[in-house]
Design an enzyme around this catalytic site. Sequence first.
Site, mmCIF file in Angstrom:
data_model
loop_
_atom_site.group_PDB
_atom_site.id
_atom_site.type_symbol
_atom_site.label_atom_id
_atom_site.label_comp_id
_atom_site.label_asym_id
_atom_site.label_seq_id
_atom_site.Cartn_x
_atom_site.Cartn_y
_atom_site.Cartn_z
ATOM 1 N N ILE A 114 0.845 -1.203 0.000
ATOM 2 C CA ILE A 114 0.000 0.000 0.000
ATOM 3 C C ILE A 114 0.876 1.246 0.000
ATOM 4 O O ILE A 114 0.646 2.197 -0.766
ATOM 5 C CB ILE A 114 -0.939 -0.003 1.224
ATOM 6 N N ALA A 167 2.434 1.870 -3.374
ATOM 7 C CA ALA A 167 1.474 2.431 -4.328
ATOM 8 C C ALA A 167 1.154 3.889 -4.008
ATOM 9 O O ALA A 167 0.936 4.705 -4.909
ATOM 10 C CB ALA A 167 0.194 1.592 -4.326
ATOM 11 N N GLU A 168 1.153 4.248 -2.702
ATOM 12 C CA GLU A 168 0.851 5.621 -2.289
ATOM 13 C C GLU A 168 2.064 6.537 -2.418
ATOM 14 O O GLU A 168 1.951 7.749 -2.223
ATOM 15 C CB GLU A 168 0.362 5.629 -0.833
ATOM 16 N N GLY A 169 3.244 5.961 -2.722
ATOM 17 C CA GLY A 169 4.450 6.768 -2.848
ATOM 18 C C GLY A 169 5.089 7.121 -1.520
ATOM 19 O O GLY A 169 5.816 8.117 -1.415
ATOM 20 N N SER A 192 -5.043 4.726 -4.905
ATOM 21 C CA SER A 192 -3.891 4.387 -5.745
ATOM 22 C C SER A 192 -3.848 2.906 -6.105
ATOM 23 O O SER A 192 -3.028 2.497 -6.928
ATOM 24 C CB SER A 192 -2.594 4.753 -5.008
#
Length: 709
Positions: free
Chosen positions: A112, A115-117, A220
């Site tokens: 997670i 994907a969220e950076g 995301s």
Amino acid sequence: MEFDEMPLSARIEGIMQFFDKSTSLLDVSITIGQQNLSSTCAVSIADPEGAISDKLITHSLVNGGIPILRDPSQSQPIATSQGSSVGSSATGGSRVADTSLPPNRAAFLDMIAWAEGTAGENGYRTTFGGGLFNSYKDHPDLTGELKYGGVSNASGRYQFMAIDPPTWENCKRALSLSDFSPINQDKAAVYLLQQRNALGDVDAGRVEAALDKVSYEWASLPPYRYPGQGTKTTAECVAYYNDRLKLYQGGSITPTQKSDLKQAPSTPTTGSNETEPVKGNRLIIQWGDSMFEFFHQSTDYDFNAGRTTLSGVGIRWILNRRPRNKTFQGKTFRQIAEQVAKNQGLKLDYQATYDVYYEFVSQDGISDYQLLKREAERAGLVLSETSTTLVVKSLQNLQDTTLVLEYRQNVISLVTKDQAVDSTSQDFGTWTAQTVGSKVDIDAITGKMVQSKPDIDPTKSKDVTGAAAKQPTGKLQAGTEQAIDKAQAKWKRVRGLPTVVVIPLSNESLSIQPMQAVRTRGFTPFLNRVWVVDKVDHSYSAATTTLQLYTAVSVKDESMSLSTGMPVGNVPSLNGWQMPLGAGFEVSSVVGDPRPYGKHSGTDFATPIGTPIYAMANGVVSHAAYAGGYGNRIDIKHQGDVVSRYAHLDSMAVRVGQQVQRGVEIGKSGETGIGTGPHLHVDLFKGARNLQPGDLGLLDCSRRGVFTK
């Protein structure tokens, strides 16, 4: 909560090593001191193969010795140490903070964040758009740090929203989370997986099924419920998850998207614009509902016992690291403490109700903490600490815990001594011996210890050898001595009857801190009183908390102040007195009236049973118990060696050692003891001499009759 049910865990923050009762944790002991060198802890871990000690010691040598903590909530390091940076790697900063999570959950949370950076070292303190916040006290938008302006207040590793919708508030309320710390962010993320009915899929390794459900929570993630939000495909997410799972299961890692980990540099910068502090080795102990934080100072391995012991110390060890030669001119104690705290990257919480002014004060070859401790003792102040804060208190900051230590109820043992405590020499021998030496570094290549020289103040010392400059300790500004004398008088008054009490370890005992007040009940009269906590020791193996206490034994210039509403105040002059009853009282017998046993020693007031009785002046309760013919009797010692006595009471509302203020209710009138009916008997003494109320500036009660107040 029963002792056996109390959760207990310890972890080293910089290395992400986690221990609890179900795995390797054997024993924990914690000491929290008021005037001691520092708060300390010892954590004992089962380590039969030496794997834990090997990891910790290897890490220490590679990084130039045990690193000094640099708190992630601060933009400045707490202390610096040559070569002591904590390197970051693909197996460090991108991991979850909650190392107790099962591998499947930890890998899914990493995915997670990726994907969220926010998978890098600073992911837990990242805001929407890549900014960084500075405090884990709460979500940055709720503390005002973010100052949300309408774009997005998404923050943290999992980009929690504070409002619209209140995602973080819902998690915090449901899980009773105390702050926005990394481990609490992990807990909240797992809670959101559960709320989306995806936790079972995560635990079973059904990644695609879990993604389908949680994509409503994290935009995301595929299959992208919100247009324009997602950047990773399902295949990429699954591949990344599998890489992370291998890591948590003990394998090597070659992340599919390694470039997106955004790792911090292995050696941090030290310039004034530093904004990315590196975590140091903070030893954190979670015990019941309480959390204790220490600096990991040493690792000791016993091969024969198969045991590794981790030792931790408080902030004062940092302040004790090296002697300095400095002179402060025209400063207050608060300003000196602020400067020292700033130099160490600490906050100063100045709670004292007064300050001390100097024409000059010399550090004269002693450490920062030695300087502060010396001047605090001189001024009647107390130093204490949290993990990031130096605290200065005075007696007015005493807090009443309302904890009652009761005979045969919650007290295992009690030992007391009838002696005064000399605050000027308390713990000074061990304190001096342990703190004067310079800091020792470990060479990262050879492993040899290297002694550092003390700091030199070039403006005050011409000595280039590091020797202490020969300077006087300092001079107070005119008029300051009187304030210090008052403060010292208070300490001398409360530092008596040093007592050690052992009680069962519990959530309540774990919350006790020095400079708090506790009470005793059910013992002999002189032991049933109010006490000040000086030192606290918790032991897991013994399941006990040991309290070192002291208490007021005489009245000096001023009354001690408790912050819980106990009525106290300045001890008045002898004309600051009042009658013990309200308006309309009747004097039924006066001093000198004949009695079968001699002359009457005091004044009798005819009162119905249950009439409120008030303290006639500020003072300390010296007796509160049944006393033969007097029945229930209370004695209060006042300034000027005056004692007021209240007898035949139906009930008593104060305890020995309690500080009372003029006008506070101390009990109810009655007819206990020897008497001819309900009444209040009041004696007033100054040494061996009986006094009349009129001698103290009160109404003349040398005659019988009804008086109006």
